[in-house]
Design an enzyme around this catalytic site. Structure first.
Site, PDB file in Angstrom:
ATOM      1  N   TYR A   1     -44.177   7.180  -3.202  1.00 49.15           N
ATOM      2  CA  TYR A   1     -43.447   7.885  -2.134  1.00 49.15           C
ATOM      3  C   TYR A   1     -42.053   8.278  -2.615  1.00 49.15           C
ATOM      4  O   TYR A   1     -41.649   9.443  -2.518  1.00 49.15           O
ATOM      5  CB  TYR A   1     -43.360   7.000  -0.893  1.00 49.15           C
ATOM      6  CG  TYR A   1     -42.423   7.538   0.162  1.00 49.15           C
ATOM      7  CD1 TYR A   1     -42.680   8.754   0.794  1.00 49.15           C
ATOM      8  CD2 TYR A   1     -41.275   6.843   0.519  1.00 49.15           C
ATOM      9  CE1 TYR A   1     -41.821   9.269   1.757  1.00 49.15           C
ATOM     10  CE2 TYR A   1     -40.409   7.344   1.482  1.00 49.15           C
ATOM     11  CZ  TYR A   1     -40.681   8.550   2.093  1.00 49.15           C
ATOM     12  OH  TYR A   1     -39.823   9.061   3.037  1.00 49.15           O
TER      13      TYR A   1
ATOM     14  N   THR B   1     -35.096  10.588   1.061  1.00 48.21           N
ATOM     15  CA  THR B   1     -35.191   9.197   1.479  1.00 48.21           C
ATOM     16  C   THR B   1     -34.394   8.257   0.578  1.00 48.21           C
ATOM     17  O   THR B   1     -34.210   8.531  -0.616  1.00 48.21           O
ATOM     18  CB  THR B   1     -36.671   8.751   1.450  1.00 48.21           C
ATOM     19  OG1 THR B   1     -36.755   7.337   1.653  1.00 48.21           O
ATOM     20  CG2 THR B   1     -37.324   9.070   0.113  1.00 48.21           C
TER      21      THR B   1
END
Length: 341
Positions: free
Chosen positions: A147, A123
């Site tokens: 995250y 990501t």
């Protein structure tokens, strides 16, 4: 690459949004696909009937060993994980378990089984709030939430593992994934999803009252955050091409951004949703969310120079139209048809 050289590919999280698109992309390109998913957020209906499906956890080493043996697995595409940034802040241990500990177990199982190729779903959150835009793969990676850290830790595990074992990998760092399969075979099905385009379409279709716009005072043309939106089917095709590249040169590992290299603001996206749906959605202005960069746009030069990636859906209205068609299809499905998730 000849048909005889294409191994079976285990797709973890293959009943989820991006994973299910990757399964279709593999099948369309003549690869054999196998899916493992615990159906915590995925949907059994998203996996084609002719694709072997195992309901289970990627932390289950015995199950993985059985899948590898039964299916002749030669490569892994790893999508399974948790993806909601605010939740990672409120429940960091969940993210370090789901995204890091479970990934470690999967990598260990792959090494034990002699699986040579590994594609990892990473990501742009690994970059945190970058000082530059567009963002290249060499931009410092300084995540600002669990995250992003959970994904970056897995990137590091893969790099270290590849130095010690006979395995090569490709890390693909996604920017903002949106849209749905143009043939209507799968799409974003998760209830309560936080993706802007899905939220906006659910609002247009009457499932939500309004769309919150978080921050209107960024240093952008209209004051709202700018993001690089990539069609999920173009992203899925990048995975297939990356796998072929790993097989063609087993001694190399790759890290590549996945985006189009241009951005749209929140307001531009909402205007496009109004245009495509021929409706006017209600917009609610809210304060900035902590940790949201004003602009996050990819530099896709590396992926374009490394693999023959030719995006087919680089058009915001097309992305929204495909997502709208999927939302309408979802609305027509009964709860029993939708199953888990």
């Amino acid at each position: 690459m000849s048909e005889t050289l294409k191994p079976s590919v285990l797709v973890t999280g293959g009943a989820g949004y991006i994973g299910s698109h990757a399964v279709h992309a593999l099948k369309d390109a003549g690869w054999g696909a196998v899916v493992i998913d615990n159906l915590s957020t995925g949907f059994r209906f998203a996996v084609p009937d002719d694709v072997p499906f195992y309901e289970g956890d990627i932390e289950d080493g015995e199950l993985l060993a059985r899948i590898f043996a039964e299916q002749g697995t030669g490569a892994i595409m790893h999508f399974a994980g948790s993806i909601i940034v605010p939740e990672s802040v409120s429940d960091p241990l969940k993210y370090y378990h789901n995204n890091t500990v479970r990934s470690r177990a999967l990598i260990e199982a792959a090494v034990k089984a002699g699986i040579a190729h590994f594609i990892f779903s990473s990501t742009a959150a690994t970059y945190g709030i970058p000082d530059v835009s567009p963002v290249s793969e060499d931009t410092p990676r300084v995540p600002i939430n669990p995250y992003g850290w959970s994904k970056l830790m897995t990137e590091q595990m893969l790099a270290d593992t590849a130095l010690a074992h006979d395995i090569n990998y490709c890390v693909l760092r996604y920017f903002n994934v949106a849209g749905a399969d143009p043939q209507g075979r799968t799409g974003q099905s998760t209830a309560g999803a936080t993706h802007l385009i899905k939220v906006a379409l659910e609002t247009a279709l009457g499932k939500r009252e309004s769309v919150s716009v978080f921050g209107t005072d960024y240093d952008t043309p209209d004051g709202t955050g700018v993001r690089d939106y990539i069609h999920v089917s173009d992203l899925a095709s990048a995975h297939v091409l990356a796998l072929a590249a790993l097989m063609d040169q087993p001694e190399r590992c790759l890290t590549m951004n996945c985006g189009y290299g241009r951005g749209f603001s929140v307001m531009e996206v909402l205007d496009a949703v109004d245009r495509v749906t021929n409706l006017k959605i209600d917009r609610r202005m809210e304060p900035r969310r902590a940790g949201d960069p004003g602009s996050l746009i990819s530099d896709p030069s590396r992926i374009r120079s490394t693999v023959p990636w030719q995006p087919q859906h680089d058009d915001l209205d097309v992305i929204i139209a495909h997502a709208l068609a999927w939302e309408r299809k979802l609305a027509s499905m009964s709860s029993s048809d939708r199953g888990n998730g």
